[in-house]
Every structure is written in structure tokens, then in C-alpha cells.
Scaffold this active site. Structure first.
Site, PDB file in Angstrom:
ATOM      1  N   THR A   1       0.840  -1.209   0.000  1.00  0.00           N
ATOM      2  CA  THR A   1       0.000   0.000   0.000  1.00  0.00           C
ATOM      3  C   THR A   1       0.873   1.257   0.000  1.00  0.00           C
ATOM      4  O   THR A   1       0.735   2.133  -0.863  1.00  0.00           O
ATOM      5  CB  THR A   1      -0.904  -0.009   1.257  1.00  0.00           C
ATOM      6  OG1 THR A   1      -1.638  -1.224   1.244  1.00  0.00           O
ATOM      7  CG2 THR A   1      -1.854   1.168   1.273  1.00  0.00           C
TER       8      THR A   1
ATOM      9  N   ALA B   1      12.762  -3.856  -3.160  1.00  0.00           N
ATOM     10  CA  ALA B   1      12.662  -5.224  -2.628  1.00  0.00           C
ATOM     11  C   ALA B   1      11.207  -5.558  -2.322  1.00  0.00           C
ATOM     12  O   ALA B   1      10.486  -4.735  -1.742  1.00  0.00           O
ATOM     13  CB  ALA B   1      13.504  -5.360  -1.362  1.00  0.00           C
TER      14      ALA B   1
ATOM     15  N   LYS C   1       5.633   1.584  12.906  1.00  0.00           N
ATOM     16  CA  LYS C   1       5.413   1.962  14.318  1.00  0.00           C
ATOM     17  C   LYS C   1       5.589   0.783  15.257  1.00  0.00           C
ATOM     18  O   LYS C   1       6.118   0.926  16.360  1.00  0.00           O
ATOM     19  CB  LYS C   1       4.025   2.559  14.512  1.00  0.00           C
ATOM     20  CG  LYS C   1       2.883   1.671  14.047  1.00  0.00           C
ATOM     21  CD  LYS C   1       2.028   2.400  13.071  1.00  0.00           C
ATOM     22  CE  LYS C   1       1.217   1.467  12.223  1.00  0.00           C
ATOM     23  NZ  LYS C   1       0.612   2.113  11.094  1.00  0.00           N
TER      24      LYS C   1
ATOM     25  N   VAL D   1       3.571   7.638  12.804  1.00  0.00           N
ATOM     26  CA  VAL D   1       2.549   8.158  13.723  1.00  0.00           C
ATOM     27  C   VAL D   1       1.599   9.082  12.962  1.00  0.00           C
ATOM     28  O   VAL D   1       2.026  10.063  12.357  1.00  0.00           O
ATOM     29  CB  VAL D   1       3.191   8.944  14.899  1.00  0.00           C
ATOM     30  CG1 VAL D   1       2.118   9.471  15.838  1.00  0.00           C
ATOM     31  CG2 VAL D   1       4.183   8.072  15.658  1.00  0.00           C
TER      32      VAL D   1
ATOM     33  N   ILE E   1      -0.208  13.347   9.008  1.00  0.00           N
ATOM     34  CA  ILE E   1      -0.073  14.536   9.878  1.00  0.00           C
ATOM     35  C   ILE E   1       1.397  14.686  10.289  1.00  0.00           C
ATOM     36  O   ILE E   1       1.974  13.748  10.831  1.00  0.00           O
ATOM     37  CB  ILE E   1      -0.945  14.385  11.158  1.00  0.00           C
ATOM     38  CG1 ILE E   1      -2.416  14.138  10.785  1.00  0.00           C
ATOM     39  CG2 ILE E   1      -0.802  15.599  12.056  1.00  0.00           C
ATOM     40  CD1 ILE E   1      -3.315  13.830  11.982  1.00  0.00           C
TER      41      ILE E   1
ATOM     42  N   GLU F   1      -8.963  -4.003   8.579  1.00  0.00           N
ATOM     43  CA  GLU F   1      -8.350  -5.189   7.966  1.00  0.00           C
ATOM     44  C   GLU F   1      -9.243  -6.403   8.240  1.00  0.00           C
ATOM     45  O   GLU F   1     -10.069  -6.380   9.165  1.00  0.00           O
ATOM     46  CB  GLU F   1      -6.998  -5.477   8.638  1.00  0.00           C
ATOM     47  CG  GLU F   1      -6.009  -4.333   8.583  1.00  0.00           C
ATOM     48  CD  GLU F   1      -5.371  -4.178   7.216  1.00  0.00           C
ATOM     49  OE1 GLU F   1      -5.262  -5.194   6.500  1.00  0.00           O
ATOM     50  OE2 GLU F   1      -5.015  -3.048   6.856  1.00  0.00           O
TER      51      GLU F   1
ATOM     52  N   LYS G   1       1.996   3.982  18.557  1.00  0.00           N
ATOM     53  CA  LYS G   1       2.215   5.385  18.167  1.00  0.00           C
ATOM     54  C   LYS G   1       2.399   6.246  19.414  1.00  0.00           C
ATOM     55  O   LYS G   1       3.241   7.160  19.439  1.00  0.00           O
ATOM     56  CB  LYS G   1       1.028   5.881  17.343  1.00  0.00           C
ATOM     57  CG  LYS G   1       0.860   5.118  16.037  1.00  0.00           C
ATOM     58  CD  LYS G   1      -0.497   5.393  15.403  1.00  0.00           C
ATOM     59  CE  LYS G   1      -0.735   4.518  14.191  1.00  0.00           C
ATOM     60  NZ  LYS G   1      -2.121   4.559  13.727  1.00  0.00           N
TER      61      LYS G   1
HETATM   62  N1  LIG Z   1      -1.062   1.198   5.104  1.00  0.00           N
HETATM   63  C1  LIG Z   1      -1.079   2.346   5.785  1.00  0.00           C
HETATM   64  O1  LIG Z   1      -2.010   3.152   5.676  1.00  0.00           O
HETATM   65  C2  LIG Z   1       0.075   2.686   6.701  1.00  0.00           C
HETATM   66  C3  LIG Z   1       0.054   3.923   7.386  1.00  0.00           C
HETATM   67  C4  LIG Z   1       1.140   4.261   8.201  1.00  0.00           C
HETATM   68  C5  LIG Z   1       2.186   3.381   8.334  1.00  0.00           C
HETATM   69  N2  LIG Z   1       2.157   2.181   7.679  1.00  0.00           N
HETATM   70  C6  LIG Z   1       3.290   1.264   7.874  1.00  0.00           C
HETATM   71  O2  LIG Z   1       3.984   1.120   6.629  1.00  0.00           O
HETATM   72  C7  LIG Z   1       4.512  -0.202   6.539  1.00  0.00           C
HETATM   73  C8  LIG Z   1       4.015  -0.849   5.241  1.00  0.00           C
HETATM   74  O3  LIG Z   1       2.610  -0.948   5.293  1.00  0.00           O
HETATM   75  P1  LIG Z   1       1.738  -1.379   4.003  1.00  0.00           P
HETATM   76  O4  LIG Z   1       0.326  -1.168   4.379  1.00  0.00           O
HETATM   77  O5  LIG Z   1       2.286  -0.734   2.770  1.00  0.00           O
HETATM   78  O6  LIG Z   1       2.055  -2.959   3.956  1.00  0.00           O
HETATM   79  P2  LIG Z   1       1.699  -3.994   2.795  1.00  0.00           P
HETATM   80  O7  LIG Z   1       0.666  -3.436   1.884  1.00  0.00           O
HETATM   81  O8  LIG Z   1       1.464  -5.305   3.458  1.00  0.00           O
HETATM   82  O9  LIG Z   1       3.059  -4.093   1.944  1.00  0.00           O
HETATM   83  C9  LIG Z   1       4.211  -4.729   2.418  1.00  0.00           C
HETATM   84  C10 LIG Z   1       5.219  -4.816   1.283  1.00  0.00           C
HETATM   85  O10 LIG Z   1       6.441  -5.332   1.796  1.00  0.00           O
HETATM   86  C11 LIG Z   1       6.865  -6.447   1.013  1.00  0.00           C
HETATM   87  N3  LIG Z   1       7.556  -7.385   1.922  1.00  0.00           N
HETATM   88  C12 LIG Z   1       7.066  -7.972   3.032  1.00  0.00           C
HETATM   89  N4  LIG Z   1       8.026  -8.728   3.624  1.00  0.00           N
HETATM   90  C13 LIG Z   1       9.139  -8.596   2.863  1.00  0.00           C
HETATM   91  C14 LIG Z   1      10.462  -9.102   2.960  1.00  0.00           C
HETATM   92  N5  LIG Z   1      10.833  -9.920   3.942  1.00  0.00           N
HETATM   93  N6  LIG Z   1      11.367  -8.755   2.000  1.00  0.00           N
HETATM   94  C15 LIG Z   1      11.007  -7.906   0.998  1.00  0.00           C
HETATM   95  N7  LIG Z   1       9.762  -7.381   0.865  1.00  0.00           N
HETATM   96  C16 LIG Z   1       8.844  -7.726   1.787  1.00  0.00           C
HETATM   97  C17 LIG Z   1       5.605  -7.035   0.405  1.00  0.00           C
HETATM   98  O11 LIG Z   1       5.962  -7.734  -0.778  1.00  0.00           O
HETATM   99  P3  LIG Z   1       4.818  -8.393  -1.737  1.00  0.00           P
HETATM  100  O12 LIG Z   1       4.095  -7.229  -2.346  1.00  0.00           O
HETATM  101  O13 LIG Z   1       5.606  -9.160  -2.732  1.00  0.00           O
HETATM  102  O14 LIG Z   1       3.969  -9.236  -0.829  1.00  0.00           O
HETATM  103  C18 LIG Z   1       4.791  -5.754   0.154  1.00  0.00           C
HETATM  104  O15 LIG Z   1       5.166  -5.190  -1.096  1.00  0.00           O
HETATM  105  C19 LIG Z   1       4.085  -0.931   7.815  1.00  0.00           C
HETATM  106  O16 LIG Z   1       5.111  -0.850   8.764  1.00  0.00           O
HETATM  107  C20 LIG Z   1       2.886  -0.136   8.280  1.00  0.00           C
HETATM  108  O17 LIG Z   1       2.681  -0.209   9.680  1.00  0.00           O
HETATM  109  C21 LIG Z   1       1.135   1.811   6.869  1.00  0.00           C
END
Ligand SMILES: NC(=O)c1ccc[n+]([C@@H]2O[C@H](COP(=O)([O-])OP(=O)(O)OC[C@H]3O[C@@H](n4cnc5c(N)ncnc54)[C@H](OP(=O)(O)O)[C@@H]3O)[C@@H](O)[C@H]2O)c1
Length: 429
Positions: free
Chosen positions: A13, A43, A105, A132, A136, A190, A205
Site C-alpha cells: 500500500t 525489494a 510503528k 505516527v 499529519i 483489515e 504510536k
Molecule cells: N497502510 C497504511 O495506511 C500505513 C500507514 C502508516 C504506516 N504504515 C506502515 O507502513 C509499513 C508498510 O505498510 P503497508 O500497508 O504498505 O504494507 P503492505 O501493503 O502489506 O506491503 C508490504 C510490502 O512489503 C513487502 N515485503 C514484506 N516482507 C518482505 C520481505 N521480507 N522482503 C522484501 N519485501 C517484503 C511485500 O511484498 P509483496 O508485495 O511481494 O507481498 C509488500 O510489497 C508498515 O510498517 C505499516 O505499519 C502503513
């Protein structure tokens, strides 16, 4: 224009949003930063996955180690989430002298102390605005904007999913399970919403905010956390009649002895308080500094575009730091504060809902137990309606230390006239 090399770990995402907008907004970002931010390697877990963004196949790898080992990469962005691999990736990147940007976080709350220690040892900054409150810019505000202040308090709504569910329960008189189902159907929760509804996402956070504000690292065992799963539609309605809205509120503040409080739980917020009107998936933070007074931050706490906004801001700062050299941004420990106030000693007002038999003298028995713990009642309502052979009795309680209140509630629960587990919530005063 000079380029700076970026290694992007994660194309989910947030990672996909960062990649897409670094390309779409390349011209304006380069203009403002004075450097071109060039993604040199990405990656992912599964290389073959069909994705919403199209990056050249030759820069995609399933081995994050390649980002760390690539001398053409100066900044590593960790957006893979989780703890173990993300921890390895960040520590290896710091060891290799790369600047780190992360939105993780959970990792910072669990292992931030070690990570920031390593960064300090290496003299390399870490940027974590996205960790966090999504879009914002609260980390930069606390770290830079309020640098001249003692932070007196932070009250914050930090989990959009919980806030959406509580808003639905309030506006549409839904119970928790139905409001959760709607949040999932709308894409605001989720399939596994555990961390959101049990309070721990907000607590992660809050740990980061409290540690930044008070200059010592607060452990996951030092924060009191309760989620919204136990809040029921009745409580939302009774709170409304009493002039409150229920919010999953993070409270971070100091008392007169400079002890730090950090707790996250459902809290009754007076309707006239500005945080009571923060609805839906929005986040908000009210920060009070001794110089600045009250300040308010409001916006989207998650989602691809708002989170991308924060990550790109960090990337720009990281690039400028790399280009010019400078003071390492990260976590700067200081000794002004240094201890947390145990939750047992934290004082608050409370909402107490009891299910009692419909007979004279019940209120007197409850009041007598509260009185024996020097706890005063501020108001009482006995709404209409039976639950089997019991009726609800709702009390708003004056400020009292949490341990005294908890003990009094145990005493009340053991009364013969009390028919179900009491519901105890905090009231924001
Ligand atoms: N989503 C939000 O709104 C949001 C807001 C604030 C902070 N965050 C933080 O941002 C981070 C990412 O969130 P997200 O929602 O983008 O997660 P996500 O949609 O689950 O994406 C995770 C990505 O990481 C890749 N990945 C996972 N394990 C891996 C590994 N061992 N080696 C290489 N690549 C790997 C996955 O690959 P594949 O695509 O091949 O599966 C995927 O592309 C998290 O720490 C989350 O807490 C998210």
C-alpha cells in the site's frame, strides 16, 4: 541535477504510493529539494506479483540485502512492516552507512531503543514521520517545531479504524460487531483487525510520541492499553445522554513531579471538547506546550496517499541531510524526565455502568463502597429498561487514582445486587 539513490523495501500500500508519486511529482520534488530522488532498487516478497504500479523488472528483487549492499543507494526506505526482517534490514542499512526512512510503528515501539542507539553510534539519521498519524506531520512538529517547549500533554486519537467504529456506533446506534463489519466492508478495517481494536496500534504510536516528547524510551510494559472491543452500544448511548462521546484516546502527559503518564483506552470526552468532534477515520492530536499553549493537528492517519506524503517528506529531508551533512535526526535521549507514573497512581474521572436488581437501597450500597475508598460520585442516571431481572445504573465518578477505583469496582462487583461485570471507562477532565 545531482541524483540521490533510494532503495525501496516494500511495494505494498505505502511503497506503491511512494514509488508512484516520486515519479508523478518528480519535477516539483526535485525543484524543492535541489536533488533528484532516484529509486534504484525495490525489494518485495513475491517478484512475480501483478501490481498497481509498474516499476522496471530489472530493479525489483526479492532480496532486501541487495538494497543494503548497493553502493549507489544512499537512502533505504523500509516499508515491509513486521518486526524481524524489518529490524534486520534497518540495522544492516545503518551499519552500511545508509540513511533510513521507515513507517514501521510496531518495530519502533518494540525495538526503537536499539535502533536509535545504533543510529546514534553511526551518526546517521532515521526519519519516521509515517509511523505516527499517517499524513499529519506530528513527528517534525514535536522534534523541531516545539523544541523550546516542555510538552505538558498530548491527547490524541491515533487509530482511524477504532474512531470509525466508535463514530458508527454513536451516529447509527450500532453495536460493536455490526460497526466492525461495516468498517471491514468499507475497507477501513483489515480482515484481521486485532491490533486496531485492541488498542495496540494506537499504543505503538503513543510510545513513539511519549518517548520523543520526554526524552527517554518508554517500554511496551510501561503503557496501559485497553481496546474498544468491550465498549457496547449502551455505553455509547448513556455517554451521549451524560454529555460525552466515547473515543479511543491516547493520553501522554507529565504531572507535578515530572513523572510521565502514557495510557490508551476508551475514554469519555466531553462533547464540547474539540477531540469529541473528530469523526470517521480521521486522527487528531492536541499538544500542549508550556510556551505554545494548545495546538491542534487533524488529518488522515492512514491510507496510501496521506502516508506517502509523510514518507516523501522524510525522503526529502534525508536527501538534504545526506547532501549537506548535518545533525543526525533520530531520537535524542535527555535526562530531564526519566520515569513513568505507574498506571495505578494515575488519577481520572470515570464512567461506571452497573447492571443491578431493581430494588430500593442499591444506590446506597454502591455509594457506600465508593465512599469507603474516598471516591465521590458526580452524577447518576438510572435509564429506563430491563436486562432480564436487572436494570442499568450509570455513575460518573470524580477524579480518583486508578488503583483505588479498580479496588472499589471489585467490591461493587461482589455485591449481591450487582448482576453482571461492571463497565468502567475513563473520563477526560
Ligand atoms: N497502510 C497504511 O495506511 C500505513 C500507514 C502508516 C504506516 N504504515 C506502515 O507502513 C509499513 C508498510 O505498510 P503497508 O500497508 O504498505 O504494507 P503492505 O501493503 O502489506 O506491503 C508490504 C510490502 O512489503 C513487502 N515485503 C514484506 N516482507 C518482505 C520481505 N521480507 N522482503 C522484501 N519485501 C517484503 C511485500 O511484498 P509483496 O508485495 O511481494 O507481498 C509488500 O510489497 C508498515 O510498517 C505499516 O505499519 C502503513
Amino acid at each position: 541535477m545531482d541524483q540521490i539513490g533510494i532503495g525501496l523495501a516494500g511495494l505494498g500500500t505505502v511503497g506503491a504510493g511512494v514509488y508512484k508519486h516520486l515519479i508523478q511529482n518528480r519535477a516539483i520534488i526535485s525543484e524543492r529539494v535541489g536533488l533528484e530522488l532516484a529509486v534504484r532498487r525495490i525489494a518485495v516478497r513475491s517478484v512475480g506479483l501483478v501490481r498497481s504500479v509498474h516499476a522496471p523488472a530489472e530493479i525489483i528483487t526479492s532480496h532486501w540485502e541487495e538494497l543494503v549492499d548497493d553502493p549507489a543507494i544512499e537512502i533505504v526506505v523500509e516499508l515491509i512492516g513486521g518486526i524481524d526482517a524489518a529490524y534486520q534490514l534497518i540495522m544492516r542499512a545503518l551499519d552500511a552507512g545508509k540513511v533510513v526512512v521507515t513507517g514501521n510503528k510496531a518495530l519502533l515501539a518494540e525495538r526503537g531503543f536499539e535502533i536509535f542507539e545504533k543510529a546514534a553510534e553511526k551518526g546517521i539519521p532515521i526519519f519516521f514521520e509515517a509511523a505516527v498519524a499517517g499524513g499529519i506531520p506530528i513527528i517534525k512538529s514535536i522534534r523541531e517545531g516545539f523544541i523550546g517547549n516542555h510538552i505538558e500533554s498530548i491527547h490524541a486519537i491515533l487509530n482511524g479504524t477504532s474512531n470509525y467504529i466508535l463514530s458508527k456506533m454513536t451516529e447509527e446506534s450500532l453495536d460493536f460487531p455490526e460497526a466492525l463489519r461495516q468498517a471491514q466492508a468499507e475497507g477501513y478495517a483489515e480482515a484481521d483487525p486485532t491490533l486496531d481494536v485492541n488498542g495496540w496500534d494506537a499504543a505503538h504510536k503513543a510510545i513513539i510520541l511519549a518517548s520523543l516528547a520526554y526524552g527517554f524510551w518508554i517500554g511496551t510494559n510501561q503503557i496501559h492499553v485497553a481496546g474498544i472491543e468491550t465498549v457496547n452500544g449502551l455505553d455509547v448511548r448513556f455517554a451521549d445522554r451524560l454529555g460525552y462521546k466515547i473515543k479511543l484516546l491516547a493520553t501522554i502527559r507529565t504531572n507535578r513531579d515530572d513523572l510521565v503518564e502514557a495510557h490508551v483506552h476508551p475514554t469519555l470526552v466531553p462533547k464540547q471538547h474539540v477531540l469529541a468532534s473528530v469523526n470517521g477515520v480521521f486522527n487528531a492530536l492536541m499538544v500542549r506546550g508550556d510556551l505554545v499553549g494548545d495546538t491542534l493537528f487533524y488529518g488522515r492517519g492512514a491510507g496510501q496517499d496521506p502516508t506517502t506524503s509523510s514518507v516523501i517528506s522524510d525522503l526529502a529531508q534525508a536527501a538534504i541531510w545526506y547532501d549537506s551533512g548535518g545533525k543526525a535526526f533520530g531520537f535524542t535521549p535527555h535526562g530531564w524526565y526519566g520515569e513513568c507514573l505507574p498506571i495505578e497512581q494515575v488519577s481520572s474521572g470515570y464512567y461506571l455502568r452497573l447492571s443491578v436488581i431493581d430494588a430500593p437501597g442499591v444506590l446506597a450500597q454502591v455509594a457506600s463502597i465508593l465512599g469507603s475508598h474516598q471516591i465521590g460520585i458526580s452524577s447518576v442516571i438510572q435509564p429506563e429498561g430491563h436486562e432480564g431481572d436487572a436494570v442499568p445504573l450509570v455513575l460518573i465518578i470524580h477524579d480518583a487514582p486508578f488503583d483505588r477505583m479498580r479496588t472499589a469496582v471489585q467490591g461493587i462487583q461482589s455485591l449481591d445486587c450487582v448482576k453482571a461485570q461492571p463497565m468502567l471507562l475513563w473520563v477526560l477532565s
